[in-house]
Design a protein around this motif. Structure first.
Motif, mmCIF file in Angstrom:
data_model
loop_
_atom_site.group_PDB
_atom_site.id
_atom_site.type_symbol
_atom_site.label_atom_id
_atom_site.label_comp_id
_atom_site.label_asym_id
_atom_site.label_seq_id
_atom_site.Cartn_x
_atom_site.Cartn_y
_atom_site.Cartn_z
ATOM 1 N N VAL A 13 35.004 24.013 21.216
ATOM 2 C CA VAL A 13 33.839 24.883 21.015
ATOM 3 C C VAL A 13 33.987 25.560 19.659
ATOM 4 C CG1 VAL A 13 32.582 26.894 21.889
ATOM 5 C CG2 VAL A 13 33.588 25.263 23.492
ATOM 6 N N PRO A 14 33.240 25.104 18.663
ATOM 7 C CA PRO A 14 33.437 25.634 17.317
ATOM 8 C C PRO A 14 32.868 27.035 17.166
ATOM 9 C CG PRO A 14 31.586 24.116 17.335
ATOM 10 C CD PRO A 14 32.138 24.140 18.741
ATOM 11 N N PHE A 15 33.376 27.756 16.188
ATOM 12 C CA PHE A 15 32.782 29.019 15.783
ATOM 13 C C PHE A 15 31.414 28.664 15.207
ATOM 14 C CE2 PHE A 15 32.565 32.823 12.985
ATOM 15 C CZ PHE A 15 32.743 33.772 13.969
ATOM 16 N N SER A 16 30.370 29.326 15.670
ATOM 17 C CA SER A 16 29.010 28.945 15.257
ATOM 18 C C SER A 16 28.867 28.912 13.736
ATOM 19 C CB SER A 16 28.014 29.926 15.871
ATOM 20 O OG SER A 16 26.843 29.970 15.089
ATOM 21 N N GLY A 17 28.359 27.773 13.237
ATOM 22 C CA GLY A 17 28.181 27.590 11.798
ATOM 23 C C GLY A 17 27.183 28.590 11.226
ATOM 24 N N ILE A 18 26.201 28.985 12.052
ATOM 25 C CA ILE A 18 25.199 29.941 11.563
ATOM 26 C C ILE A 18 25.836 31.320 11.419
ATOM 27 C CG2 ILE A 18 22.948 30.983 12.005
ATOM 28 C CD1 ILE A 18 22.117 28.506 13.472
ATOM 29 N N ARG A 19 26.723 31.647 12.387
ATOM 30 C CA ARG A 19 27.432 32.943 12.325
ATOM 31 C C ARG A 19 28.219 33.078 11.019
ATOM 32 N NH1 ARG A 19 26.078 37.233 14.471
ATOM 33 N NH2 ARG A 19 24.552 36.510 15.935
ATOM 34 N N LYS A 20 28.826 31.967 10.577
ATOM 35 C CA LYS A 20 29.624 32.028 9.339
ATOM 36 C C LYS A 20 28.737 32.436 8.170
ATOM 37 C CE LYS A 20 32.836 28.398 10.619
ATOM 38 N NZ LYS A 20 33.043 26.979 10.434
ATOM 39 N N ILE A 21 27.526 31.896 8.161
ATOM 40 C CA ILE A 21 26.583 32.258 7.089
ATOM 41 C C ILE A 21 26.200 33.738 7.222
ATOM 42 C CG2 ILE A 21 24.271 31.791 6.119
ATOM 43 C CD1 ILE A 21 25.974 29.420 5.620
ATOM 44 N N PHE A 22 25.902 34.181 8.468
ATOM 45 C CA PHE A 22 25.550 35.599 8.677
ATOM 46 C C PHE A 22 26.636 36.498 8.113
ATOM 47 C CE2 PHE A 22 23.103 34.896 12.962
ATOM 48 C CZ PHE A 22 22.020 34.429 12.254
ATOM 49 N N GLU A 23 27.891 36.119 8.397
ATOM 50 C CA GLU A 23 28.988 36.995 7.985
ATOM 51 C C GLU A 23 29.119 37.068 6.477
ATOM 52 O OE1 GLU A 23 32.434 36.534 10.400
ATOM 53 O OE2 GLU A 23 31.203 37.042 12.139
ATOM 54 N N GLU A 24 28.877 35.934 5.820
ATOM 55 C CA GLU A 24 28.920 35.948 4.355
ATOM 56 C C GLU A 24 27.760 36.800 3.811
ATOM 57 O OE1 GLU A 24 31.181 35.289 2.430
ATOM 58 O OE2 GLU A 24 30.320 34.914 0.436
ATOM 59 N N CYS A 25 26.596 36.716 4.472
ATOM 60 C CA CYS A 25 25.460 37.558 4.053
ATOM 61 C C CYS A 25 25.855 39.032 4.171
ATOM 62 C CB CYS A 25 24.235 37.304 4.933
ATOM 63 S SG CYS A 25 23.513 35.687 4.717
ATOM 64 N N ASP A 26 26.469 39.392 5.308
ATOM 65 C CA ASP A 26 26.896 40.793 5.515
ATOM 66 C C ASP A 26 27.829 41.239 4.415
ATOM 67 O OD1 ASP A 26 25.498 41.078 7.783
ATOM 68 O OD2 ASP A 26 27.198 40.962 9.171
ATOM 69 N N ARG A 27 28.781 40.349 4.074
ATOM 70 C CA ARG A 27 29.766 40.702 3.051
ATOM 71 C C ARG A 27 29.072 40.927 1.707
ATOM 72 N NH1 ARG A 27 32.708 38.942 -0.900
ATOM 73 N NH2 ARG A 27 31.689 36.909 -1.039
ATOM 74 N N LEU A 28 28.179 40.014 1.342
ATOM 75 C CA LEU A 28 27.482 40.140 0.058
ATOM 76 C C LEU A 28 26.626 41.413 0.033
ATOM 77 C CD1 LEU A 28 26.389 36.410 -0.396
ATOM 78 C CD2 LEU A 28 27.997 37.650 -1.863
ATOM 79 N N GLU A 335 25.754 19.161 1.728
ATOM 80 C CA GLU A 335 24.896 20.298 2.108
ATOM 81 C C GLU A 335 25.673 21.602 2.230
ATOM 82 O OE1 GLU A 335 25.498 17.594 4.014
ATOM 83 O OE2 GLU A 335 26.832 18.656 5.380
ATOM 84 N N GLU A 336 26.960 21.499 2.633
ATOM 85 C CA GLU A 336 27.782 22.725 2.746
ATOM 86 C C GLU A 336 27.964 23.347 1.365
ATOM 87 O OE1 GLU A 336 29.940 24.351 5.085
ATOM 88 O OE2 GLU A 336 29.254 23.249 6.848
ATOM 89 N N ASP A 337 28.351 22.511 0.386
ATOM 90 C CA ASP A 337 28.532 23.011 -0.988
ATOM 91 C C ASP A 337 27.254 23.635 -1.497
ATOM 92 O OD1 ASP A 337 31.039 22.106 -1.096
ATOM 93 O OD2 ASP A 337 30.640 20.364 -2.402
ATOM 94 N N PHE A 338 26.152 22.923 -1.266
ATOM 95 C CA PHE A 338 24.856 23.398 -1.748
ATOM 96 C C PHE A 338 24.540 24.779 -1.155
ATOM 97 C CE2 PHE A 338 20.244 23.626 -0.696
ATOM 98 C CZ PHE A 338 19.779 23.879 -1.985
ATOM 99 N N VAL A 339 24.678 24.897 0.179
ATOM 100 C CA VAL A 339 24.307 26.155 0.851
ATOM 101 C C VAL A 339 25.214 27.302 0.416
ATOM 102 C CG1 VAL A 339 24.341 27.305 3.117
ATOM 103 C CG2 VAL A 339 23.163 25.130 2.852
ATOM 104 N N TRP A 340 26.523 27.046 0.381
ATOM 105 C CA TRP A 340 27.451 28.133 0.038
ATOM 106 C C TRP A 340 27.318 28.543 -1.425
ATOM 107 C CZ3 TRP A 340 30.003 31.308 3.251
ATOM 108 C CH2 TRP A 340 30.015 30.940 4.595
ATOM 109 N N SER A 341 27.106 27.591 -2.315
ATOM 110 C CA SER A 341 26.948 27.958 -3.733
ATOM 111 C C SER A 341 25.645 28.721 -3.929
ATOM 112 C CB SER A 341 26.925 26.722 -4.639
ATOM 113 O OG SER A 341 28.006 25.900 -4.333
ATOM 114 N N LEU A 342 24.581 28.243 -3.275
ATOM 115 C CA LEU A 342 23.285 28.911 -3.424
ATOM 116 C C LEU A 342 23.375 30.355 -2.910
ATOM 117 C CD1 LEU A 342 20.195 28.601 -4.075
ATOM 118 C CD2 LEU A 342 19.902 27.969 -1.664
#
Ligand code: PLP
Length: 386
Positions: A13-28, A335-342
């Motif tokens: 059961v992976p850590f939700s991929g969307i959650r990882k993005i949310f957390e980076e948004c919070d940090r930024l 797509e991962e590189d694209f999303v994280w860099s963007l």
């Protein structure tokens, strides 16, 4: 404690991929950056006032206790009426409808109640989080593809390729997250034939049914001949009435399917929040949140227009929900590189397509649950960044 060993079932059961993005948004954002959110799968509107008032009235009236495991009778009756008039499906409010804490719980307890270790469950690819529900229940997720060349309709060859003696359950989602596709009548009937031929139980996740564009029509699978007896129809108020925080979903199914589901549900949340159940009586009895659907239609146009101007970002026109699932721009192959860099370099949050399955390779999900101004801001930044 020295160390904690997680349950082995959590390994898959992976850590939700969307959650990882949310957390980076919070940090930024904590660092003072302005992030444009096109990653969140929830309407950005307030809940309509009469629904809030019904919630307040329920609170005033002391509706603060546990309810029946099935949900309060007035809500089950409202849901039964809704199924009958809008979906052409009959469910008895006494014993064929269960109110749950969000559609998420409806789906999870259905899978938990029906799946044994080793049972296979056919899931669309790309898809929302059903895979984790199946893994938690000890089952094996098997993907069938949604074909981008065919407007992301379910690919029948891949359904045939995925079915086996172990297949017990088929999950169908329309309108669909993350592609925004809506199951055509012809494909709904083909799925019916497939489910009947292989004697499968079907979970039909219809949570986005009211968010439709152009002349798209929603078909409830349970309304097709041969499907009522084998279908669990899942829905809820989160999306159409902007009530995600109320945690209120529901399902309809024949008694043989309800029995294991209600037993699983007794030991999860016991009942949906009482105030939310009274709020849902008010919500389901009204038209969908009209301005919400109109706003999404306008935003969809804008997203498609802006995508059109970017080389490489193409997708079939979504006709429902509030998502687009385009390919990534020319010049990128991951797509991962694209999303994280963007996100890190331009402050625009999207979700990598592979979060939703292998067929999301080279794609991103855009949730247009943000204002036209912010959608334009996101695309202006993306173009400048490219
Ligand atoms: N089904 C799909 C396809 C979804 O996208 C979501 C939420 O994003 C849900 C179900 C869950 O809805 P709820 O808020 O009712 O749990």
């Amino acid at each position: 404690m020295d160390s904690v060993t997680p349950a082995t079932r959590m390994a898959s059961v992976p850590f939700s991929g969307i959650r990882k993005i949310f957390e980076e948004c919070d940090r930024l954002e904590a660092e003072g950056e302005d992030v444009v959110h096109l990653e969140i799968g929830r309407p950005d509107f307030d809940t309509p006032k009469p629904i809030k008032e019904a919630t307040a009235t329920a609170l005033e009236n002391g509706q603060v206790h546990y309810t029946s495991n099935y949900g309060i009778a007035p809500l089950r009756e409202t849901i039964a009426k809704k199924f009958e008039t809008e979906n052409e499906v009959s469910y008895d409010p006494d014993g064929e409808i269960v109110v749950t804490a969000g559609a998420t719980e409806a789906i999870f307890v259905s899978i938990l109640g029906l799946i044994n270790e080793g049972d296979e469950v056919l899931l669309p690819d790309p898809r929302w989080t059903y895979g984790a529900h199946v893994e938690l229940a000890g089952g094996t997720p098997v993907s069938y593809e949604l074909d981008p060349e065919d407007g992301f309709q379910p690919d029948l060859d891949s359904l045939e390729a995925g079915v086996s003696e172990q297949t017990k359950l088929l999950v169908v989602n329309s309108p669909q997250n993350p592609t925004g596709s809506v199951l055509s009548r012809e494909r709904a009937e083909a799925i019916r034939d497939f489910a009947v031929e292989h004697d499968l139980i079907v979970i039909s996740d219809e949570i986005y049914e009211k968010i439709l564009f152009d002349d798209a029509t929603h078909h409830s699978l349970a309304s097709l001949d041969g499907m009522h007896e084998r279908t669990i129809t899942v829905n809820g108020v989160s999306k159409a009435y902007s009530m995600t925080g109320f945690r209120l979903g529901y399902l309809g199914a024949p008694p043989e399917l309800i029995d294991p589901i209600i037993r699983a549900r007794q030991y999860t949340t016991t009942c949906a929040p009482s105030l939310s159940q009274w709020a849902a009586v008010e919500a389901i009895d009204r038209d969908p949140h009209g301005p919400l659907v109109e706003a999404f239609a306008e935003r969809r146009e804008r997203v498609l227009e802006r995508l059109d101007a970017i080389d490489g970002m193409t997708c079939p026109e979504p006709t429902g929900a509030f998502y687009a699932f385009p390919t990534i721009p020319d010049g990128f192959d991951d797509e991962e590189d694209f999303v994280w860099s963007l996100l890190q370099e331009a402050g625009v949050a999207l979700v990598p397509g592979t979060v939703f399955g292998d067929t999301g390779k080279g794609r991103v999900r855009i949730a247009y649950s943000n204002s036209l101004e912010r959608i334009d801001e996101a695309f202006d930044r993306l173009e400048a960044w490219l």
